[in-house]
Enzyme design. Structure first.
Site, mmCIF file in Angstrom:
data_model
loop_
_atom_site.group_PDB
_atom_site.id
_atom_site.type_symbol
_atom_site.label_atom_id
_atom_site.label_comp_id
_atom_site.label_asym_id
_atom_site.label_seq_id
_atom_site.Cartn_x
_atom_site.Cartn_y
_atom_site.Cartn_z
ATOM 1 N N LYS A 63 31.255 38.080 -5.442
ATOM 2 C CA LYS A 63 31.744 39.248 -4.692
ATOM 3 C C LYS A 63 32.925 39.942 -5.375
ATOM 4 O O LYS A 63 33.038 41.163 -5.326
ATOM 5 C CB LYS A 63 32.122 38.833 -3.272
ATOM 6 C CG LYS A 63 30.913 38.477 -2.439
ATOM 7 C CD LYS A 63 31.283 38.070 -1.039
ATOM 8 C CE LYS A 63 30.017 37.617 -0.317
ATOM 9 N NZ LYS A 63 30.273 37.193 1.053
ATOM 10 N N ASP A 99 31.346 42.029 5.416
ATOM 11 C CA ASP A 99 31.549 40.682 5.982
ATOM 12 C C ASP A 99 32.512 40.715 7.174
ATOM 13 O O ASP A 99 32.273 40.068 8.196
ATOM 14 C CB ASP A 99 32.118 39.736 4.917
ATOM 15 C CG ASP A 99 31.054 39.225 3.965
ATOM 16 O OD1 ASP A 99 29.857 39.263 4.316
ATOM 17 O OD2 ASP A 99 31.424 38.783 2.861
#
Ligand code: NDP
Length: 277
Positions: A63, A99
């Protein structure tokens, strides 16, 4: 014409993202395909560029690398320094991070938790922790304590939030002295190897909620600890998984799918799932 999407990371075999996005596509009538692509730091960029994707989800451990390759990024990806969603813009990538909004939506809307003014412990300072920290602050929590095995990463995460009065980095050794928390989040990948470091029971109180961002077998050690410590809520990361996916779907297709049906399907076989997203 059907557009191509994928999730990239390692290990990726057990990812639920292809199934979730296929369910969203069917529900909304959008033509698309969605693959799982095994990629690590060495071959990530090459695989992304070679795959003719209109968009991608990025998972562990990529990420932060994904964020670094983006030409432009959303505010929430910038604050996180990590991207879990990429949108192709011509020859370049735009990065976003769903997220945090996925976690907050799951906790507040599915589980009915009120996050305002809560004292929160965040274990971990990797890509997932960086994604959820800004969203928890935006949701109105009172204080955030970040604890990570590598203390420099906890310091960096806390500094990046830019709220020294509200966000505090602490070392793992100080856990016994930190007092009780309303919300305890395990954002480490420690349980994947079955080796979550021991946690003092004194961190939890009867009103506490414990959340493991993992799901399936990987969530068992932390949630078992939480129940033994007396937490009222012990929640795994499945709800967050489907909510962050719905938010990515919205970014790519302009439609936010309903998540209840796929959440129910995945929950029904949660014990058989292996965390991979
Ligand atoms: P990263 O690899 O970026 O970070 C891993 C984190 O775990 C680091 O903080 C690392 O600490 C810590 N860690 C690893 N092993 C241990 C150990 N043995 N003891 C203590 N700490 C350890 O992973 P992500 O942040 O991307 O993912 C973390 C977890 O969250 C994963 O289980 C992932 O599946 C889950 N997740 C779930 C999502 C969902 O939608 N439900 C979305 C995103 C992630 P250090 O810095 O010291 O190495």
């Amino acid at each position: 014409m059907s557009k191509h999407y994928a999730v990239l990371g390692s290990p990726i075999t057990h990812s639920q993202s292809p199934r979730i996005h296929a369910a969203f596509a069917k529900q909304t009538g959008i033509a698309m395909d969605y693959l799982a692509i095994e990629a690590n730091h060495d071959d990530f960029r090459a695989k992304l560029d070679a795959s003719n994707l209109a968009g991608a989800n990025i998972t562990l451990p990529l990420k932060e690398a994904a964020f670094a390759l983006c030409r432009t990024s959303s505010t929430r990806a910038l604050r996180a320094g990590a991207a879990n969603t990429l949108v192709r813009e011509g020859e370049h990538w735009h990065g976003d991070n769903t997220d945090g909004v996925g976690l907050v939506r799951d906790l507040t809307e599915r589980h009915g938790l009120d996050l305002r003014q809560r004292r929160v412990l965040l274990l971990g300072a990797g890509g997932a922790a960086r994604g959820v920290a800004p969203a928890l602050l935006d949701a109105g929590i009172g204080a955030l304590f970040v604890v990570n095995r590598n203390p420099d990463r906890a310091d960096a995460l806390a500094d990046a939030m830019g709220e020294p009065g509200r966000v505090h980095a602490r070392t793992w050794e100080t856990l016994p002295k930190l007092g009780e928390f309303d919300l305890l989040l395990n954002a480490t990948s420690a349980s994947r190897g079955g080796s979550l470091p021991s946690l003092p029971m004194a961190l939890a109180a009867p009103r506490s909620a414990a959340v493991d961002l993992s799901y399936g077998e990987a969530a068992i050690p932390f949630l078992a600890w939480a129940r033994a410590a007396g937490c009222t809520h012990a929640i795994d990361g499945l709800g967050m998984l489907v909510e962050q996916a719905a938010e990515s779907f919205l970014l790519w297709h302009g439609v936010r799918p309903s998540t209840d049906s796929i959440f129910a399907q995945l929950s029904g076989r949660a014990d058989a799932l292996v965390t991979a997203d």
